[in-house]
Design an enzyme around this catalytic site. Structure first.
Site, PDB file in Angstrom:
ATOM      1  N   ASP A  13       0.766  -1.257   0.000  1.00 41.54           N
ATOM      2  CA  ASP A  13       0.000   0.000   0.000  1.00 41.54           C
ATOM      3  C   ASP A  13       0.798   1.309   0.000  1.00 41.54           C
ATOM      4  O   ASP A  13       0.359   2.289   0.591  1.00 41.54           O
ATOM      5  CB  ASP A  13      -0.962   0.035   1.193  1.00 41.54           C
ATOM      6  CG  ASP A  13      -1.912  -1.135   1.228  1.00 41.54           C
ATOM      7  OD1 ASP A  13      -2.041  -1.845   0.215  1.00 41.54           O
ATOM      8  OD2 ASP A  13      -2.535  -1.343   2.271  1.00 41.54           O
ATOM      9  N   LYS A  75      -6.625  -4.690  -3.449  1.00 38.11           N
ATOM     10  CA  LYS A  75      -7.384  -5.243  -2.336  1.00 38.11           C
ATOM     11  C   LYS A  75      -8.280  -4.190  -1.719  1.00 38.11           C
ATOM     12  O   LYS A  75      -8.056  -2.996  -1.885  1.00 38.11           O
ATOM     13  CB  LYS A  75      -6.435  -5.824  -1.276  1.00 38.11           C
ATOM     14  CG  LYS A  75      -5.521  -4.796  -0.631  1.00 38.11           C
ATOM     15  CD  LYS A  75      -4.516  -5.468   0.299  1.00 38.11           C
ATOM     16  CE  LYS A  75      -3.655  -4.487   1.051  1.00 38.11           C
ATOM     17  NZ  LYS A  75      -4.342  -3.671   2.027  1.00 38.11           N
ATOM     18  N   CYS A 108      -2.658  -1.903   7.958  1.00 41.05           N
ATOM     19  CA  CYS A 108      -2.480  -2.961   6.960  1.00 41.05           C
ATOM     20  C   CYS A 108      -1.267  -3.844   7.224  1.00 41.05           C
ATOM     21  O   CYS A 108      -1.331  -5.056   7.014  1.00 41.05           O
ATOM     22  CB  CYS A 108      -2.425  -2.355   5.561  1.00 41.05           C
ATOM     23  SG  CYS A 108      -3.987  -1.555   5.094  1.00 41.05           S
TER      24      CYS A 108
END
Length: 179
Positions: A13, A75, A108
């Site tokens: 990310d 995702k 995350c």
């Protein structure tokens, strides 16, 4: 310790405006770049995840350009393990050690690490290659990962762990990355 034939790098990310808000973002980007270059030299596979890129934007150019023909895994879950494509690609690799880097450490990265640990993977989170918007959130995320059984190291530590010896045929090439 991590082994070249049993590990993979997972990049999580590092995207858009959010990535630019990270605590010590220059160090974060530099160390992720070093990790990518090193694992490519050592022929270690890379998995690359992006959280809702339609909302957060694409992976920052300085990271994405090093990933070349690797396809990102998009995702919506915070944990990479909440995405079937990630699970499938990780399973195909057949490796039980995961080197984890990216953002945000307390969301995350933490959730991915916790899920991987719960599935029996060894997880090495690279503390100087993960971040959050605040140093407190980063530190809390790293503490929780360690408490869950993950290992927290740094970029140089994991590189030399992979090499094991100065006699490794790729030693000079890897050493140049951290000098």
């Amino acid at each position: 310790m991590v082994e070249t034939g049993n590990c993979c790098l997972v990049i999580v990310d590092v995207q858009g405006k959010l990535a630019r808000l990270m605590y010590e973002k220059e160090r974060l980007f530099k160390n992720i770049q070093i990790l990518i270059k090193a694992v490519k030299i050592l022929d270690i596979p890379i998995l690359w995840a992006q959280q809702a890129p339609e909302a957060l934007g694409q992976t920052v150019a300085e990271i994405a350009e090093l990933l070349g023909d690797i396809e990102p895994i998009n995702k919506s879950s915070f944990s990479c393990c909440g995405e079937a494509d990630f699970d499938n690609k990780l399973a195909v690799l057949g490796r039980k050690q995961v080197i984890l880097c990216g953002i945000e450490a307390h969301v995350c990265i933490y959730q991915t690490a916790a899920d991987l640990l719960g599935r029996g993977y060894e997880v090495d989170v690279i503390g100087d290659a993960v971040s959050s918007r605040t140093p407190e959130s980063r530190d809390i995320g790293l503490e929780r990962i360690a408490a869950a059984g993950g290992k927290v190291g740094c970029t140089e530590m994991v590189l030399f762990e992979l090499l094991r010896t100065a006699k490794h045929p790729k030693f000079r090439e890897i050493a140049k990355l951290v000098k």
